[in-house]
Design a protein around this motif. Structure first.
Motif: not given
Length: 438
Positions: A205-225
């Protein structure tokens, strides 16, 4: 909600940059514990070294397959992180894919290139994990890597794979949300690799995809930092220090040993005592060689912090190959560890006070030092211009000239040179005796 995320991101970013800068300041202080020197060679020669060895990785390509894989990981990781600029600006400004409208049709091409590099990074890291942990290559199984150093390499490789997978998953979920016309997810055009993954996400669903996209975004930048702040504690600090280290590498022919003016002066006074003045030298009684980190040069300490722990030096060392305890990699690791010890004392007490330990004896043994053949194989093999031999020579000079601690064979040779002006136990008058009867 967007304002809260924006504020949280700015706080995390500022904290990460502050912690990284503080550790960099500590490392700089530790490197500058060493004696000052003026690097040999012209700037043009040093820039050439930097381009060939740090940027072009010339030494790595002596083994073409390993060189290509390392270049994938190195170049891919560095280039992909250009996208971090967009992520940081998106987080700070509460935007989404800020550069897409500016770059237009070029944007999906750039992201597509980044994604190809991400796949190459994953492939390279996976192969390196296999080489380190399953193939049991000799230079990765040495006891000098026992404990943290061996784990450190695995942690970094796994982290890089995770960051690349997060990057691809973020883009794939973003692509699906774009195709569904979801607000905030502007149309950018298809990405080359993540576009192939979108069928796997079509059932969400759109809501699940938004959670997935935001989670990956946050985990990616937190991982880089997190990676940024892990870097100064890891052997992967060479990602940054390889460039200044190769720039300041000695460009003179390998094997040229550094003369000691203090020794030369003493010898001259022995031969011509009338030149000795009544006043002692302005700089006091000279100290010969090196016993601890402050006796080394700042370039020696920069070498230690630039060490990749790849083991090419140890694998090429004839002493190590024949079973002796000498490991040039360990020499560099112990030098860095001792610099860190002294740095912690300075940080706690405001200045360095003797702690009962020194680099010589406490970290590096005489057995290791006397095993060295001074062949320069370790210097020749290092991909980032490190010179373990220079440290070994300075420590050995201290042993001989300050502690009178040399192997019996050496003492016999020294005695012969002093008495006979040659390493052999023959009178100078008999030196030409070998020609008699010929």
């Amino acid at each position: 909600m967007h304002l809260l995320q924006q504020l949280l991101f700015i706080i995390v970013l500022v904290a990460a940059v502050y912690l990284f800068a503080r550790k960099v300041r500590d490392i700089r202080r530790n490197i500058l514990l060493g004696r000052d020197i003026t690097p040999a060679g012209t700037p043009a020669e040093r820039w050439r070294n930097t381009l060939l060895f740090a940027l072009g990785q010339k030494t790595m390509f002596r083994k073409p397959l390993v060189g290509v894989l390392h270049f994938f990981v190195y170049a891919g990781f560095i280039i992909i992180n250009i996208e971090i600029l967009e992520i940081i600006l998106d987080g700070a400004l509460s935007t989404h894919r800020l550069f897409a409208p500016v770059l237009g049709g070029l944007y999906p091409v750039l992201i597509g290139c980044f994604e190809i590099l991400a796949v190459l990074v994953i492939l390279g890291c996976a192969i390196f994990l296999v080489r380190r942990n399953l193939l049991k290559i000799r230079r990765f199984t040495g006891h000098d890597l026992d404990g943290w150093p061996r784990s450190d390499a695995n942690y970094i490789l796994i982290t890089e794979i995770a960051l690349m997978l997060l990057f691809l998953t973020m883009n794939a979920s973003d692509q699906v949300l774009q195709s569904r016309g979801e607000e905030h997810y502007i149309a950018t055009g298809s990405f080359w690799i993540s576009g192939l993954l979108t069928p796997l996400l079509d059932g969400m669903s759109n809501s699940s995809l938004m959670v997935l996209e935001r989670a990956c975004w946050w985990l990616h930048i937190l991982g880089v930092l997190a990676f940024l702040n892990y870097l100064p504690y890891s052997k992967h600090l060479h990602i940054v220090l390889a460039f200044p280290n190769t720039y300041y590498t000695d460009v003179r022919p390998k094997g040229k040993m550094e003369n000691m003016p203090s020794v030369q002066r003493e010898v001259q006074l022995m031969l011509q005592p009338e030149q000795a003045g009544s006043e002692p030298p302005a700089d006091g009684i000279p100290k010969f060689g090196a016993k601890d980190v402050p006796d080394l040069t700042w370039k020696n300490l920069l070498d230690a912090y630039s060490c990749t722990e790849c083991g090419r030096c140890t694998a090429a060392c004839p002493a190590n190959i024949t079973g002796k305890k000498l490991s040039p990699r360990k020499i560099m690791m112990e030098t860095r560890d001792r610099a860190e010890e002294i740095g912690r004392i300075i940080k706690q007490q405001g200045k360095f006070e003797e702690d009962g330990k020194t680099l010589l004896h406490a970290h590096i043994t005489t057995e290791e030092l006397w095993a060295c053949t001074t062949c320069n194989a370790c210097v020749e093999e290092c991909p980032v211009g490190i010179n373990p031999l220079h440290i070994i020579l300075q420590l050995r000079r201290y042993l001989v000239m300050e502690e009178s601690n040399a192997p019996a064979e050496w003492n016999m040779m020294f005695s012969n040179i002093e008495n006979n002006m040659a390493p052999w136990k023959f009178s100078p008058d008999d030196r030409d005796g070998w020609v008699v009867g010929s």
